[in-house]
Design an enzyme around this catalytic site. Structure first.
Site, PDB file in Angstrom:
ATOM      1  N   LYS A  13       0.841  -1.207   0.000  1.00 32.12           N
ATOM      2  CA  LYS A  13       0.000   0.000   0.000  1.00 32.12           C
ATOM      3  C   LYS A  13       0.881   1.264   0.000  1.00 32.12           C
ATOM      4  O   LYS A  13       1.942   1.272  -0.607  1.00 32.12           O
ATOM      5  CB  LYS A  13      -0.962  -0.016   1.187  1.00 32.12           C
ATOM      6  CG  LYS A  13      -1.725  -1.333   1.317  1.00 32.12           C
ATOM      7  CD  LYS A  13      -2.863  -1.247   2.274  1.00 32.12           C
ATOM      8  CE  LYS A  13      -3.436  -2.616   2.513  1.00 32.12           C
ATOM      9  NZ  LYS A  13      -4.731  -2.592   3.125  1.00 32.12           N
ATOM     10  N   HIS A  99      -8.395  -3.079  -6.223  1.00 27.09           N
ATOM     11  CA  HIS A  99      -8.335  -3.227  -4.769  1.00 27.09           C
ATOM     12  C   HIS A  99      -9.476  -2.405  -4.165  1.00 27.09           C
ATOM     13  O   HIS A  99      -9.796  -1.321  -4.661  1.00 27.09           O
ATOM     14  CB  HIS A  99      -6.973  -2.744  -4.250  1.00 27.09           C
ATOM     15  CG  HIS A  99      -6.767  -3.098  -2.813  1.00 27.09           C
ATOM     16  ND1 HIS A  99      -7.344  -2.393  -1.797  1.00 27.09           N
ATOM     17  CD2 HIS A  99      -6.068  -4.108  -2.225  1.00 27.09           C
ATOM     18  CE1 HIS A  99      -7.010  -2.948  -0.631  1.00 27.09           C
ATOM     19  NE2 HIS A  99      -6.234  -3.994  -0.867  1.00 27.09           N
ATOM     20  N   GLU A 101      -9.644  -0.527  -1.745  1.00 23.11           N
ATOM     21  CA  GLU A 101      -9.290   0.851  -1.371  1.00 23.11           C
ATOM     22  C   GLU A 101      -9.339   1.770  -2.588  1.00 23.11           C
ATOM     23  O   GLU A 101      -9.642   2.953  -2.478  1.00 23.11           O
ATOM     24  CB  GLU A 101      -7.912   0.866  -0.682  1.00 23.11           C
ATOM     25  CG  GLU A 101      -8.016   0.283   0.726  1.00 23.11           C
ATOM     26  CD  GLU A 101      -6.760  -0.351   1.264  1.00 23.11           C
ATOM     27  OE1 GLU A 101      -5.676  -0.136   0.701  1.00 23.11           O
ATOM     28  OE2 GLU A 101      -6.873  -1.087   2.267  1.00 23.11           O
ATOM     29  N   GLU A 169     -11.231 -10.446  -1.311  1.00 18.26           N
ATOM     30  CA  GLU A 169     -10.903  -9.720  -0.092  1.00 18.26           C
ATOM     31  C   GLU A 169     -12.157  -9.069   0.479  1.00 18.26           C
ATOM     32  O   GLU A 169     -12.584  -8.002  -0.010  1.00 18.26           O
ATOM     33  CB  GLU A 169      -9.883  -8.624  -0.394  1.00 18.26           C
ATOM     34  CG  GLU A 169      -8.591  -9.137  -0.979  1.00 18.26           C
ATOM     35  CD  GLU A 169      -7.478  -8.127  -0.778  1.00 18.26           C
ATOM     36  OE1 GLU A 169      -6.538  -8.439  -0.059  1.00 18.26           O
ATOM     37  OE2 GLU A 169      -7.580  -7.014  -1.310  1.00 18.26           O
ATOM     38  N   SER A 213      -6.526  -9.472   6.525  1.00 19.08           N
ATOM     39  CA  SER A 213      -5.906  -9.784   7.822  1.00 19.08           C
ATOM     40  C   SER A 213      -5.290 -11.187   7.872  1.00 19.08           C
ATOM     41  O   SER A 213      -5.374 -11.873   8.895  1.00 19.08           O
ATOM     42  CB  SER A 213      -6.912  -9.581   8.946  1.00 19.08           C
ATOM     43  OG  SER A 213      -7.330  -8.228   8.991  1.00 19.08           O
TER      44      SER A 213
END
Ligand code: PEP
Length: 251
Positions: A13, A99, A101, A169, A213
């Site tokens: 990231k 992703h 994000e 994810e 995680s």
């Protein structure tokens, strides 16, 4: 049972200045070379500022390098963006697209992501196409329809098991310390596999990674699942020892 070689991918990231990033990448390359035969492929996706240097320090090792995003166009007036051929040009072999994000922070739609994946393929990069439901979507019982919908639109028709990896994810598990249960992961991965098999002749050979995680303490049970072919790791990929322990789970 189809044998798919696992892929353990680290998403750094927006972390690491030069000294930390190069120490992490060269430490990983040294461990991989020392180990010799590995049970998985290894990938790191550093921030754009470090890509070229990370390619340099991992050059003679088993560590692959990928970008965290690419633009759908090959060049042009897109300030701040990076084109897929630019990633290929500096020696990257992969790129993450979609992703959560980026879907959230940059409003990227599954259609945008399909275009980016096509750009990645055209540049001979492997596209790691990320999908996953929000907590609210899970609570509404919409997980499978959301994820299958994202796969259907984000993964281009030209995808093959060689040029595309899927990363499931769940958004609520990213960076939160909460991991989806083994049963939740198995259910979604089985559903993604079914969609891939329906659509692609080599659908059974695509790698489907789990992300959210992942850490040394939960990697083994997740990676033991039939349709989990590796992991996309955020936080734990920034700690060499932790990332290496996850890699060794595949040995
Ligand atoms: C990720 O960045 O894709 C991710 C899964 O992060 P984390 O492992 O920190 O949850």
């Amino acid at each position: 049972m189809t044998q798919r070689r696992p892929l353990i991918a680290g998403n750094w990231k927006m972390n690491c200045l030069r000294a930390d990033g190069l120490a992490l990448a060269s430490g990983l390359a040294a461990k991989a070379s020392e180990k010799g035969t590995l049970g998985c492929d290894i990938l790191v996706c550093p921030p754009a500022t470090l890509l070229s240097d990370v390619v340099g320090v991992t050059k003679d090792s088993a560590v692959g390098v990928g970008g965290q995003d690419c633009h759908a166009a090959v060049s042009g007036a897109h300030t701040g963006d990076i084109a897929a051929p630019m990633l290929a040009d500096i020696g990257a072999g992969y790129v993450l697209v979609g992703h959560s994000e980026r879907r959230a922070d940059h409003g990227e739609s599954s259609t945008d992501i399909r275009r980016k994946a096509i750009a990645a393929h055209d540049a001979d990069l492997v596209a790691v196409v990320c999908v996953g439901e929000t907590e609210q979507e899970r609570d509404l019982g919409a997980t499978l329809s959301v994820v299958n919908g994202q796969v259907a639109v984000s993964v281009p028709d030209g995808a093959t098991a060689k040029n595309t990896v899927i990363a499931y994810e769940p958004v609520w598990a990213i960076g939160t310390g909460r991991t989806a249960s083994v049963a939740e992961v198995a259910e979604v991965h089985t559903a993604i596999r079914a969609e891939l098999v329906k659509r692609f002749a080599d659908g059974n050979e695509f790698r489907i990674l789990y992300g959210g995680s992942v850490k040394p303490s939960n990697a083994a049970e997740l990676l033991a699942l039939e349709d989990v072919d590796g992991a996309l790791v955020g936080g734990a990929s920034l700690k060499l020892e932790d990332f290496w322990k996850i890699i060794e789970t595949c040995a």
